[in-house]
Structures are given as structure tokens and as C-alpha cells.
Design a protein around this motif. Structure first.
Motif, PDB file in Angstrom:
ATOM      1  N   UNK A  38       0.841  -1.193   0.000  1.00 34.19           N
ATOM      2  CA  UNK A  38       0.000   0.000   0.000  1.00 34.19           C
ATOM      3  C   UNK A  38       0.880   1.248   0.000  1.00 34.19           C
ATOM      4  N   UNK A  39       0.293   2.320  -0.513  1.00 30.68           N
ATOM      5  CA  UNK A  39       1.000   3.591  -0.561  1.00 30.68           C
ATOM      6  C   UNK A  39       0.042   4.703  -0.177  1.00 30.68           C
ATOM      7  N   UNK A  40       0.318   5.325   0.958  1.00 28.19           N
ATOM      8  CA  UNK A  40      -0.463   6.460   1.404  1.00 28.19           C
ATOM      9  C   UNK A  40       0.082   7.719   0.744  1.00 28.19           C
ATOM     10  N   UNK A  41      -0.732   8.741   0.677  1.00 22.87           N
ATOM     11  CA  UNK A  41      -0.333   9.995   0.048  1.00 22.87           C
ATOM     12  C   UNK A  41       0.925  10.539   0.710  1.00 22.87           C
ATOM     13  N   UNK A  42       1.921  10.847  -0.084  1.00 22.26           N
ATOM     14  CA  UNK A  42       3.147  11.424   0.420  1.00 22.26           C
ATOM     15  C   UNK A  42       4.102  10.453   1.083  1.00 22.26           C
ATOM     16  N   UNK A  43       3.779   9.167   1.021  1.00 22.02           N
ATOM     17  CA  UNK A  43       4.630   8.153   1.672  1.00 22.02           C
ATOM     18  C   UNK A  43       5.096   7.123   0.657  1.00 22.02           C
ATOM     19  N   UNK A  44       6.098   6.359   1.065  1.00 20.66           N
ATOM     20  CA  UNK A  44       6.609   5.301   0.204  1.00 20.66           C
ATOM     21  C   UNK A  44       5.689   4.083   0.255  1.00 20.66           C
ATOM     22  N   UNK A  45       5.740   3.306  -0.804  1.00 18.88           N
ATOM     23  CA  UNK A  45       4.979   2.068  -0.843  1.00 18.88           C
ATOM     24  C   UNK A  45       5.521   1.120   0.223  1.00 18.88           C
ATOM     25  N   UNK A  46       4.627   0.464   0.949  1.00 17.16           N
ATOM     26  CA  UNK A  46       5.055  -0.429   2.010  1.00 17.16           C
ATOM     27  C   UNK A  46       4.356  -1.779   1.897  1.00 17.16           C
ATOM     28  N   UNK A  47       5.041  -2.790   2.405  1.00 14.67           N
ATOM     29  CA  UNK A  47       4.492  -4.140   2.400  1.00 14.67           C
ATOM     30  C   UNK A  47       3.349  -4.239   3.403  1.00 14.67           C
ATOM     31  N   UNK A  48       2.268  -4.892   2.991  1.00 11.19           N
ATOM     32  CA  UNK A  48       1.153  -5.155   3.895  1.00 11.19           C
ATOM     33  C   UNK A  48       1.155  -6.633   4.307  1.00 11.19           C
ATOM     34  N   UNK A  49       1.185  -7.522   3.311  1.00 14.42           N
ATOM     35  CA  UNK A  49       1.133  -8.954   3.605  1.00 14.42           C
ATOM     36  C   UNK A  49       1.624  -9.734   2.399  1.00 14.42           C
ATOM     37  N   UNK A  50       2.219 -10.896   2.658  1.00 12.43           N
ATOM     38  CA  UNK A  50       2.639 -11.791   1.594  1.00 12.43           C
ATOM     39  C   UNK A  50       2.120 -13.193   1.861  1.00 12.43           C
ATOM     40  N   UNK A  51       2.061 -13.978   0.788  1.00 12.30           N
ATOM     41  CA  UNK A  51       1.621 -15.358   0.900  1.00 12.30           C
ATOM     42  C   UNK A  51       2.360 -16.187  -0.128  1.00 12.30           C
ATOM     43  N   UNK A  52       2.834 -17.361   0.287  1.00 15.00           N
ATOM     44  CA  UNK A  52       3.526 -18.248  -0.636  1.00 15.00           C
ATOM     45  C   UNK A  52       2.518 -19.153  -1.343  1.00 15.00           C
ATOM     46  N   UNK A  53       2.992 -19.870  -2.348  1.00 14.24           N
ATOM     47  CA  UNK A  53       2.111 -20.796  -3.049  1.00 14.24           C
ATOM     48  C   UNK A  53       1.609 -21.882  -2.109  1.00 14.24           C
ATOM     49  N   UNK A  54       2.396 -22.173  -1.081  1.00 11.95           N
ATOM     50  CA  UNK A  54       1.985 -23.176  -0.105  1.00 11.95           C
ATOM     51  C   UNK A  54       1.048 -22.652   0.963  1.00 11.95           C
ATOM     52  N   UNK A  55       0.865 -21.313   0.985  1.00 11.22           N
ATOM     53  CA  UNK A  55      -0.074 -20.733   1.929  1.00 11.22           C
ATOM     54  C   UNK A  55       0.545 -20.106   3.168  1.00 11.22           C
ATOM     55  N   UNK A  56       1.866 -20.096   3.265  1.00  8.49           N
ATOM     56  CA  UNK A  56       2.507 -19.425   4.398  1.00  8.49           C
ATOM     57  C   UNK A  56       2.348 -17.919   4.247  1.00  8.49           C
ATOM     58  N   UNK A  57       2.048 -17.254   5.363  1.00 12.89           N
ATOM     59  CA  UNK A  57       1.755 -15.820   5.304  1.00 12.89           C
ATOM     60  C   UNK A  57       2.690 -15.003   6.178  1.00 12.89           C
ATOM     61  N   UNK A  58       2.790 -13.730   5.839  1.00 16.52           N
ATOM     62  CA  UNK A  58       3.591 -12.789   6.606  1.00 16.52           C
ATOM     63  C   UNK A  58       2.879 -11.445   6.560  1.00 16.52           C
TER      64      UNK A  58
END
Length: 117
Positions: A38-58
Motif C-alpha cells: 500500500x501507498x499512502x499519500x506522500x509516503x513510500x509504498x510499504x508491504x502489507x502482507x505476503x503469501x507463498x504458493x503453499x499458503x505461508x503468510x507474513x
């Protein structure tokens, strides 16, 4: 060529919920859906969440316990369920994929999420 269609953004009051979707089409065999940024106005893009093909999340610390990322490999679609939304979650949300062979990143067109207080 791979195309992404994001949907589900909108305006919601604090405490509300939204569900974002990212559907990939085209040469989907060449890419892996990876996560949401996500990227808020005036800010850098930041990671929100990731998921692998196996379903592991971060998750980013700021969304842990409130957001849930998931995927449907058969539909080449990734989701982000967002609960207990806060005004600071207001941003343009982008889905991210990576080409398997070259590791090049692909981005969706972005969907606006606005949380009012």
C-alpha cells in the motif's frame, strides 16, 4: 503478458471491513502472486502482507490480527480481508506478483481504500 484486475476498495468508517481481490489473467503460468502493498499519500509504498504458493503468510506489524491474506490458486486470485480498519489504513493498495524466470515484479493498477474517522 499478464493482466491484473483489482477490486474491493472503497470508503468505509473506522472499525469497518473491506475485502480486496486481485485476479490475474493471461500468462499466469509464468508468475507467482506474492502479496499486497500500500501507498499512502506522500509516503513510500510499504508491504502489507505476503503469501507463498503453499499458503505461508507474513504481515506488517501494523496490520497483524486485523488483515488476512489468502489465495485461490485455481482461480489465480489473491485476496486481502481487512477488518477493524483504521484511518491510518487509508492508502492505495496494490497487488504484487513476480515472474518466475526473471524475478521481475508486476503490479496491479491499485485500488483506493479510504477509512473515515
Amino acid at each position: 503478458q499478464v493482466q491484473f484486475v483489482e477490486s474491493g476498495g472503497g470508503l468505509v468508517q473506522a472499525g469497518g471491513s473491506l475485502r480486496l481481490s486481485c485476479a490475474a489473467s493471461g500468462s499466469t503460468f509464468s508468475i507467482r502472486l506474492r502479496g499486497w502493498y500500500r501507498q499512502a499519500a506522500g509516503k513510500q509504498r510499504e508491504l502489507v502482507a505476503t503469501i507463498t504458493t503453499g499458503g505461508s503468510t507474513n504481515y506488517a506489524d501494523s496490520v497483524k490480527g486485523r488483515f488476512t491474506i489468502s489465495r485461490d490458486n485455481a482461480k489465480n486470485t489473491m485476496y486481502l480481508q481487512m477488518n477493524s480498519l483504521k484511518p491510518e489504513d487509508t492508502a492505495v493498495y496494490y497487488c504484487n506478483a513476480r515472474q518466475i524466470a526473471s524475478f521481475d515484479d508486476y503490479w496491479g493498477q491499485g485500488t483506493q481504500v479510504t477509512v473515515s474517522s
